[in-house]
Scaffold this motif. Structure first.
Motif, PDB file in Angstrom:
ATOM      1  N   GLY A 119       0.829  -1.212   0.000  1.00  0.00           N
ATOM      2  CA  GLY A 119       0.000   0.000   0.000  1.00  0.00           C
ATOM      3  C   GLY A 119       0.860   1.258   0.000  1.00  0.00           C
ATOM      4  O   GLY A 119       0.558   2.226  -0.710  1.00  0.00           O
ATOM      5  N   ASP A 120       1.940   1.249   0.779  1.00  0.00           N
ATOM      6  CA  ASP A 120       2.864   2.397   0.803  1.00  0.00           C
ATOM      7  C   ASP A 120       3.498   2.594  -0.573  1.00  0.00           C
ATOM      8  O   ASP A 120       3.626   3.724  -1.062  1.00  0.00           O
ATOM      9  CB  ASP A 120       4.000   2.168   1.816  1.00  0.00           C
ATOM     10  CG  ASP A 120       3.502   1.996   3.233  1.00  0.00           C
ATOM     11  OD1 ASP A 120       2.540   2.694   3.604  1.00  0.00           O
ATOM     12  OD2 ASP A 120       4.080   1.162   3.968  1.00  0.00           O
ATOM     13  N   LYS A 123       0.901   3.945  -3.093  1.00  0.00           N
ATOM     14  CA  LYS A 123       0.587   5.349  -2.771  1.00  0.00           C
ATOM     15  C   LYS A 123       1.688   6.297  -3.284  1.00  0.00           C
ATOM     16  O   LYS A 123       1.408   7.302  -3.941  1.00  0.00           O
ATOM     17  CB  LYS A 123       0.455   5.468  -1.253  1.00  0.00           C
ATOM     18  CG  LYS A 123       0.086   6.841  -0.759  1.00  0.00           C
ATOM     19  CD  LYS A 123      -0.080   6.805   0.748  1.00  0.00           C
ATOM     20  CE  LYS A 123       0.180   8.167   1.350  1.00  0.00           C
ATOM     21  NZ  LYS A 123       0.245   8.128   2.803  1.00  0.00           N
ATOM     22  N   HIS A 124       2.944   5.964  -2.994  1.00  0.00           N
ATOM     23  CA  HIS A 124       4.047   6.850  -3.397  1.00  0.00           C
ATOM     24  C   HIS A 124       4.299   6.800  -4.901  1.00  0.00           C
ATOM     25  O   HIS A 124       4.689   7.786  -5.496  1.00  0.00           O
ATOM     26  CB  HIS A 124       5.321   6.511  -2.613  1.00  0.00           C
ATOM     27  CG  HIS A 124       5.271   7.020  -1.217  1.00  0.00           C
ATOM     28  ND1 HIS A 124       4.616   6.359  -0.199  1.00  0.00           N
ATOM     29  CD2 HIS A 124       5.756   8.155  -0.662  1.00  0.00           C
ATOM     30  CE1 HIS A 124       4.712   7.065   0.917  1.00  0.00           C
ATOM     31  NE2 HIS A 124       5.392   8.143   0.667  1.00  0.00           N
TER      32      HIS A 124
END
Ligand code: AMP
Length: 143
Positions: A119-120, A123-124
């Motif tokens: 997820g990180d 997102k980035h």
């Protein structure tokens, strides 16, 4: 973009448990923190393993409700693939795809310094692509 930028945004806190704690403790931690995995630490704080919600589901299928009283050591993956702060998002994405997992603990000199989830990374990566598209639009508009 590198792992260091992700840690700067999300922080370096990592939920950990010891291998002799129960899976019930892990379930409570996953629910309370709204996360998908915890790192299993050795007394030295080095990484001993990782246990994710998938491991819990596998144990539930095999042992039913008795799973909650079993030790973390019975469910954890011992060969943990890690990353470093200098790794790029592309490197992380291929490591996660190849290993078929969604979490990468970050190590520095054998010490746990953070964790990055899929997820990180998404997102980035999306933020990066949006920035590139915006720069491209500005460039075209000013040409
Ligand atoms: P996950 O996709 O993270 O829920 O994990 C899927 C499976 O891979 C579970 O059996 C985890 O214990 C294992 N796993 C998760 N992260 C890692 C990792 N960084 N290195 C090795 N195995 C992992």
């Amino acid at each position: 973009m590198h792992v260091a930028a992700i840690l700067k945004a999300k922080g370096r806190a990592v939920e950990t448990v010891a291998a002799d704690e129960t899976l019930g403790t892990v379930v409570a931690l996953l629910a309370e923190r709204r996360i998908g995995a915890v790192v299993v630490r050795q007394p030295s704080r080095a990484i001993a393993g990782i246990v994710s919600e998938r491991d819990i589901v596998r144990m539930l299928a095999r042992h039913g409700a008795a799973t909650l009283a079993l030790p973390v050591s019975e469910a954890m993956t011992r060969d943990v693939v890690t990353c470093r702060e200098t790794d790029t998002l592309d490197e992380l994405m291929s490591r996660m795809t190849e290993g078929r997992f969604r979490h990468l603990p970050v190590e520095d000199n054998g010490q746990l310094v953070g964790i990055v989830s899929i997820g990180d990374v998404v997102k980035h990566r999306v933020a990066e692509v949006e920035l590139e598209a915006s720069a491209m639009r500005d460039y075209i508009a000013s040409a």
